[in-house]
Design a protein around this motif. Structure first.
Motif, PDB file in Angstrom:
ATOM      1  N   THR A 183     110.543  61.838  60.351  1.00 37.05           N
ATOM      2  CA  THR A 183     110.841  60.420  60.553  1.00 37.05           C
ATOM      3  C   THR A 183     111.157  60.196  62.024  1.00 37.05           C
ATOM      4  OG1 THR A 183     113.222  60.676  60.152  1.00 37.05           O
ATOM      5  CG2 THR A 183     111.830  60.204  58.236  1.00 37.05           C
ATOM      6  N   SER A 241     113.827  59.012  63.223  1.00 35.34           N
ATOM      7  CA  SER A 241     115.188  59.480  63.476  1.00 35.34           C
ATOM      8  C   SER A 241     115.208  60.969  63.792  1.00 35.34           C
ATOM      9  CB  SER A 241     116.073  59.201  62.259  1.00 35.34           C
ATOM     10  OG  SER A 241     116.300  57.821  62.093  1.00 35.34           O
ATOM     11  N   GLY A 297     114.415  58.259  53.629  1.00 33.52           N
ATOM     12  CA  GLY A 297     115.628  58.783  54.230  1.00 33.52           C
ATOM     13  C   GLY A 297     116.794  59.028  53.299  1.00 33.52           C
ATOM     14  N   TYR A 301     119.850  56.258  57.914  1.00 35.05           N
ATOM     15  CA  TYR A 301     118.760  56.978  57.275  1.00 35.05           C
ATOM     16  C   TYR A 301     118.288  56.305  55.976  1.00 35.05           C
ATOM     17  CZ  TYR A 301     120.132  60.764  60.442  1.00 35.05           C
ATOM     18  OH  TYR A 301     120.446  61.517  61.546  1.00 35.05           O
ATOM     19  N   GLU A 342     114.734  54.638  55.697  1.00 37.97           N
ATOM     20  CA  GLU A 342     113.883  55.120  56.791  1.00 37.97           C
ATOM     21  C   GLU A 342     112.443  55.144  56.285  1.00 37.97           C
ATOM     22  OE1 GLU A 342     113.494  56.709  60.692  1.00 37.97           O
ATOM     23  OE2 GLU A 342     115.449  56.718  59.725  1.00 37.97           O
TER      24      GLU A 342
END
Length: 305
Positions: A67, A69, A126, A141, A144
């Motif tokens: 992802t 992140s 997420g 998250y 996500e």
């Protein structure tokens, strides 16, 4: 009584001519000597090549794998590469995802190649991480999304390097062409390396770019062995090998390096394994915890740190 000044010392001109002639002769001899010795001038001034840190699916020990992140953390932790598993959707879009299905890393079910990008984008990629790793859970998250390769390139541009893996390319005709078109669109040829379990996929990319680093991925179910013939075949189109760390040893690493190939084992997450890999002489490591690996390298370089 004042002493009479001494007359200045007069040096004959022939002395200067002789001195210059000797100096020129010495320089000429040195130049001849150096010309006979192959020198790697960059090597004279640079320290030993660093061990490469590959953020495996991003810094996936701390954030939902594959992802934005996770990739942001990988970049923040100064990994040399963020690793991206490239798959293609039913409508021909390239996304970052390791598994053939969305089941494990989203709240959905289904095969990636049978789902459209819109269907995959509707999934939460997420929340599962927060549930599985509460110590690293973050509200950010939740919900996500699965990123496309384009979105990743847009987010990071030339601020990092990308280890792109073509996943099951035989099931996704045209994957390499689409991926390389994006690399060229974002002018990232010098910022990517490509790895794959598919020899044909790597050879296809080699035809398009003779300089891009290519890594042949190998998986072993028992202690790893590799023949000189196999190494020679790989060296004909690739720059290195990626093998599962738990099945290799120092002898394997040495054999690969003796063949002139790089070796980046995967996935090395525990400190003792990181230390062993470095001592074996690996050229790089795939890890879910890039910050930990950089700390290990620093401690081995300077035990008093």
């Amino acid at each position: 009584m004042v002493k009479k000044p001494q007359e200045p010392l007069t040096i004959p001109k022939w002395y200067f001519y002789t001195l210059h002639l000797m100096l020129l002769s010495a320089l000429g001899g040195l130049a001849y000597l150096l010309s006979a010795i192959p020198l790697d001038f960059p090597g004279l001034f640079l320290s030993d090549e660093k061990i490469v840190t590959v953020a495996h699916r991003g810094a996936s020990g701390y954030a939902p794998e594959s992802t934005l992140s996770s990739y942001r953390l990988g970049v923040k932790m100064k990994a040399d590469y963020i690793e991206i598993d490239v798959q293609m959707t039913a409508d021909g879009e390239l996304i970052a995802m390791h598994d053939k299905t969305v089941d494990r890393t989203t709240n959905g079910t289904g095969s990636v190649k049978k789902m459209t990008l819109a269907q995959i984008k509707a999934l939460d990629a997420g929340s599962w991480f927060n549930e599985k790793h509460p110590i690293y859970a973050r509200d950010d998250y939740v919900n996500e999304r699965v990123p496309t390769l384009r979105e990743i390139f847009e987010a990071f541009g030339k601020d990092t390097r990308y280890m792109l893996e073509t996943k099951d390319p035989e099931e996704h005709p045209g994957m390499e062409e689409k991926m390389w078109a994006l690399v060229e669109e974002f002018d990232l040829r010098k910022h990517v390396a490509v790895q794959s379990f598919s020899r044909d996929s790597l050879m296809k990319i080699r035809e398009w770019d003779k300089d891009v680093p290519l890594f042949q991925l190998l998986w072993y179910n028992r202690p790893a062995r590799i023949s000189e013939r196999a190494l020679d075949e790989i060296a004909a189109y690739a720059n290195g090998i990626g093998a599962n760390y738990l099945r290799i040893d120092e002898g394997y690493v040495d054999r690969v390096k003796q063949a002139g190939l790089l070796i980046y084992p995967y996935t090395v997450n525990y400190q003792v394994n990181m230390e062993n890999a470095v001592k074996w002489g690996v050229d790089g490591v795939h890890t879910d915890f890039p910050d930990r690996f950089l700390e290990v390298i620093e401690e081995l370089d300077d035990p008093e740190v």
